[in-house]
Every structure is written in C-alpha cells, then in structure tokens.
Enzyme design. Structure first.
Site, PDB file in Angstrom:
ATOM      1  N   TYR A 158       0.818  -1.214   0.000  1.00  0.00           N
ATOM      2  CA  TYR A 158       0.000   0.000   0.000  1.00  0.00           C
ATOM      3  C   TYR A 158       0.857   1.272   0.000  1.00  0.00           C
ATOM      4  O   TYR A 158       0.393   2.317  -0.434  1.00  0.00           O
ATOM      5  CB  TYR A 158      -0.968  -0.004   1.193  1.00  0.00           C
ATOM      6  CG  TYR A 158      -2.113  -0.977   0.991  1.00  0.00           C
ATOM      7  CD1 TYR A 158      -2.997  -0.817  -0.079  1.00  0.00           C
ATOM      8  CD2 TYR A 158      -2.309  -2.059   1.838  1.00  0.00           C
ATOM      9  CE1 TYR A 158      -4.034  -1.704  -0.290  1.00  0.00           C
ATOM     10  CE2 TYR A 158      -3.350  -2.955   1.633  1.00  0.00           C
ATOM     11  CZ  TYR A 158      -4.212  -2.779   0.573  1.00  0.00           C
ATOM     12  OH  TYR A 158      -5.236  -3.663   0.345  1.00  0.00           O
TER      13      TYR A 158
HETATM   14  C1  LIG Z   1      -0.232  -7.591  -1.640  1.00  0.00           C
HETATM   15  C2  LIG Z   1      -0.704  -8.101  -3.026  1.00  0.00           C
HETATM   16  C3  LIG Z   1      -2.143  -7.644  -3.234  1.00  0.00           C
HETATM   17  C4  LIG Z   1       0.195  -7.529  -4.099  1.00  0.00           C
HETATM   18  O1  LIG Z   1      -0.240  -8.008  -5.362  1.00  0.00           O
HETATM   19  P1  LIG Z   1       0.733  -7.996  -6.650  1.00  0.00           P
HETATM   20  O2  LIG Z   1      -0.085  -8.315  -7.845  1.00  0.00           O
HETATM   21  O3  LIG Z   1       1.909  -8.859  -6.398  1.00  0.00           O
HETATM   22  O4  LIG Z   1       1.202  -6.478  -6.648  1.00  0.00           O
HETATM   23  P2  LIG Z   1       1.674  -5.603  -7.914  1.00  0.00           P
HETATM   24  O5  LIG Z   1       2.435  -6.474  -8.852  1.00  0.00           O
HETATM   25  O6  LIG Z   1       0.515  -4.875  -8.474  1.00  0.00           O
HETATM   26  O7  LIG Z   1       2.646  -4.594  -7.199  1.00  0.00           O
HETATM   27  C5  LIG Z   1       2.418  -3.179  -7.166  1.00  0.00           C
HETATM   28  C6  LIG Z   1       3.628  -2.557  -6.512  1.00  0.00           C
HETATM   29  O8  LIG Z   1       3.691  -2.991  -5.158  1.00  0.00           O
HETATM   30  C7  LIG Z   1       4.932  -3.646  -4.919  1.00  0.00           C
HETATM   31  N1  LIG Z   1       4.683  -4.738  -3.979  1.00  0.00           N
HETATM   32  C8  LIG Z   1       3.740  -5.695  -4.063  1.00  0.00           C
HETATM   33  N2  LIG Z   1       3.801  -6.495  -2.984  1.00  0.00           N
HETATM   34  C9  LIG Z   1       4.812  -6.020  -2.218  1.00  0.00           C
HETATM   35  C10 LIG Z   1       5.388  -6.405  -0.983  1.00  0.00           C
HETATM   36  N3  LIG Z   1       4.902  -7.457  -0.284  1.00  0.00           N
HETATM   37  N4  LIG Z   1       6.436  -5.707  -0.492  1.00  0.00           N
HETATM   38  C11 LIG Z   1       6.922  -4.633  -1.160  1.00  0.00           C
HETATM   39  N5  LIG Z   1       6.427  -4.197  -2.344  1.00  0.00           N
HETATM   40  C12 LIG Z   1       5.379  -4.895  -2.854  1.00  0.00           C
HETATM   41  C13 LIG Z   1       5.414  -4.128  -6.266  1.00  0.00           C
HETATM   42  O9  LIG Z   1       6.821  -4.282  -6.322  1.00  0.00           O
HETATM   43  C14 LIG Z   1       4.935  -3.015  -7.178  1.00  0.00           C
HETATM   44  O10 LIG Z   1       5.832  -1.923  -7.112  1.00  0.00           O
HETATM   45  P3  LIG Z   1       6.357  -1.197  -8.451  1.00  0.00           P
HETATM   46  O11 LIG Z   1       5.123  -0.595  -9.086  1.00  0.00           O
HETATM   47  O12 LIG Z   1       7.304  -0.181  -7.934  1.00  0.00           O
HETATM   48  O13 LIG Z   1       6.946  -2.278  -9.270  1.00  0.00           O
HETATM   49  C15 LIG Z   1      -0.609  -9.659  -3.131  1.00  0.00           C
HETATM   50  O14 LIG Z   1       0.712 -10.054  -2.806  1.00  0.00           O
HETATM   51  C16 LIG Z   1      -1.567 -10.412  -2.236  1.00  0.00           C
HETATM   52  O15 LIG Z   1      -2.674 -10.738  -2.648  1.00  0.00           O
HETATM   53  N6  LIG Z   1      -1.122 -10.714  -1.010  1.00  0.00           N
HETATM   54  C17 LIG Z   1      -1.897 -11.502  -0.080  1.00  0.00           C
HETATM   55  C18 LIG Z   1      -3.167 -10.807   0.352  1.00  0.00           C
HETATM   56  C19 LIG Z   1      -2.957  -9.419   0.926  1.00  0.00           C
HETATM   57  O16 LIG Z   1      -2.018  -9.146   1.642  1.00  0.00           O
HETATM   58  N7  LIG Z   1      -3.906  -8.540   0.609  1.00  0.00           N
HETATM   59  C20 LIG Z   1      -3.937  -7.182   1.115  1.00  0.00           C
HETATM   60  C21 LIG Z   1      -4.835  -7.223   2.291  1.00  0.00           C
HETATM   61  S1  LIG Z   1      -4.871  -5.695   3.185  1.00  0.00           S
END
Ligand SMILES: CC(C)(COP(=O)(O)OP(=O)(O)OC[C@H]1O[C@@H](n2cnc3c(N)ncnc32)[C@H](O)[C@@H]1OP(=O)(O)O)[C@@H](O)C(=O)NCCC(=O)NCCS
Length: 171
Positions: free
Chosen positions: A145
């Site tokens: 976020y």
């Molecule tokens: C968190 C989550 C939604 C990220 O989804 P994703 O498809 O991997 O994210 P994206 O590829 O769109 O990443 C967007 C940006 O966030 C960053 N990012 C994503 N997860 C990250 C993490 N855990 N730590 C640091 N950066 C992260 C990416 O590097 C990217 O940055 P950039 O634009 O500078 O390259 C996914 O890992 C998930 O579903 N996690 C488990 C459920 C969860 O935590 N949901 C949120 C509940 S509050």
C-alpha cells in the site's frame, strides 16, 4: 493473462477452492465466507475470472466492498463534521492468486476497487460515503500500500488507511 473484467462472485461460474494468495486469512475469506456474506447482503465480492478449458474459471484476483462507519475523531481534519457515525465504504478484502502476483494485478485490483467505490458513492441515486477505508493485513500488505499515495492513516489506528471519496474522482 486474461483481458476479462471483474464481475460479481457467482459460484456457478468460478471455482474458489484453487485460489491461493499465500495468506490464509484471505484464502479462507474467499473460499468460506465471500458467497455466504453476499447471500446475507453483508457485502459484495468481485472476482477476476480466468477461463479454464476444463470447466469453471479460476479466480486470479478479488476484492470485497462493504459499508461501514467511522467517527470524526479518526479523521485528519475533523472540523465541520457531525459527531454521529460517518459513512464510508470498506475495502474489506483484496487478494491476488500467487500465480498472478508481481505483474501489477494487485495495483490494477486496488484501482478497480477504488473506482468502483467512487462510482457507488458519487452516483446521484447512490448512497453517499465520505471515503474508503481499509485495514492493512500485515507488513507485506503495508509495503504494497505504500506504493499508492492516495491513502492517509487514520489518527488512532495506524493500520487503517483512509482515502477521501473526492480524491478518487480523477483516479
Ligand atoms: C499484496 C498483493 C495484493 C500484491 O499483489 P501484486 O499483484 O503482487 O502487486 P503488484 O504487482 O501490483 O505490485 C504493485 C507494486 O507494489 C509492490 N509490492 C507488491 N507487494 C509487495 C510487498 N509485499 N512488499 C513490497 N512491495 C510490494 C510491487 O513491487 C509493485 O511496485 P512497483 O510498481 O514499484 O513495481 C498480493 O501479494 C496479495 O494478494 N497478497 C496476499 C493478500 C494481501 O495481503 N492482501 C492485502 C490485504 S490488506
């Protein structure tokens, strides 16, 4: 990846048992509670289906929207606001299947959910809401976020993020 768009969860069309975000709480919500809560009109879940040749679609991503209230003391600038509970849209759940993580789908899902909230809250015949709130699941989610500058932390609850509804108009 698919060009499909998010649709309301319908268990006739998608299988949810194969969804795995890597976080048990998120998986359990989709697998066990999402459809039940929709049937009870508690909230709504929207999924991004990936069609399978063998049958029902998989879920690549999902989000859940609900109504909630906050109190004005939570907000950074509470002046002008009444003392009674203030309506907001809760982004209650958001998850990406591990097979699709790291490809900007999390960002796309978040923007889709926020635009959806804005449409609901700004329609002349919709239901007003002051903003969107979400509860950050853990440190991994917090790092995700942090990439988006439209969130403000709520005063007394650092794990709760807030986004004023008017700031979503241009999203
Ligand atoms: C968190 C989550 C939604 C990220 O989804 P994703 O498809 O991997 O994210 P994206 O590829 O769109 O990443 C967007 C940006 O966030 C960053 N990012 C994503 N997860 C990250 C993490 N855990 N730590 C640091 N950066 C992260 C990416 O590097 C990217 O940055 P950039 O634009 O500078 O390259 C996914 O890992 C998930 O579903 N996690 C488990 C459920 C969860 O935590 N949901 C949120 C509940 S509050």
């Amino acid at each position: 990846m698919t060009k499909a768009e998010f649709v309301a969860l319908d268990l006739h069309d998608v299988t949810i048992q194969t969804f795995d975000s890597g976080k048990e709480a998120i998986n359990t919500y989709l697998r066990r509670y999402a459809a039940k809560n929709m049937a009870l009109n508690l909230n709504r879940t929207f999924v991004l289906p990936v069609p399978q040749q063998t049958g029902k679609s998989h879920v690549a991503a999902f989000y859940t929207l609900a109504l909630q209230t906050i109190v004005r003391a939570d907000l950074p600038d509470p002046t002008q606001l009444p003392r009674y509970p203030l309506p907001v849209i809760l982004l209650a759940q958001l998850g990406i299947d591990q097979r699709y993580q790291g490809r900007s789908l999390g960002a796309k899902t978040l923007v889709t959910a926020l635009r959806h909230a804005w449409r609901l809250a700004s329609a002349p015949d919709g239901i007003a809401a002051m903003g969107v709130v979400l509860d950050v699941l853990d440190q991994d989610a917090a790092r995700f976020y942090r990439h988006f500058d439209f969130f403000l932390p709520l005063s007394e609850q650092p794990d709760r993020l807030f986004c004023p509804i008017r700031s979503l108009e241009s999203l």
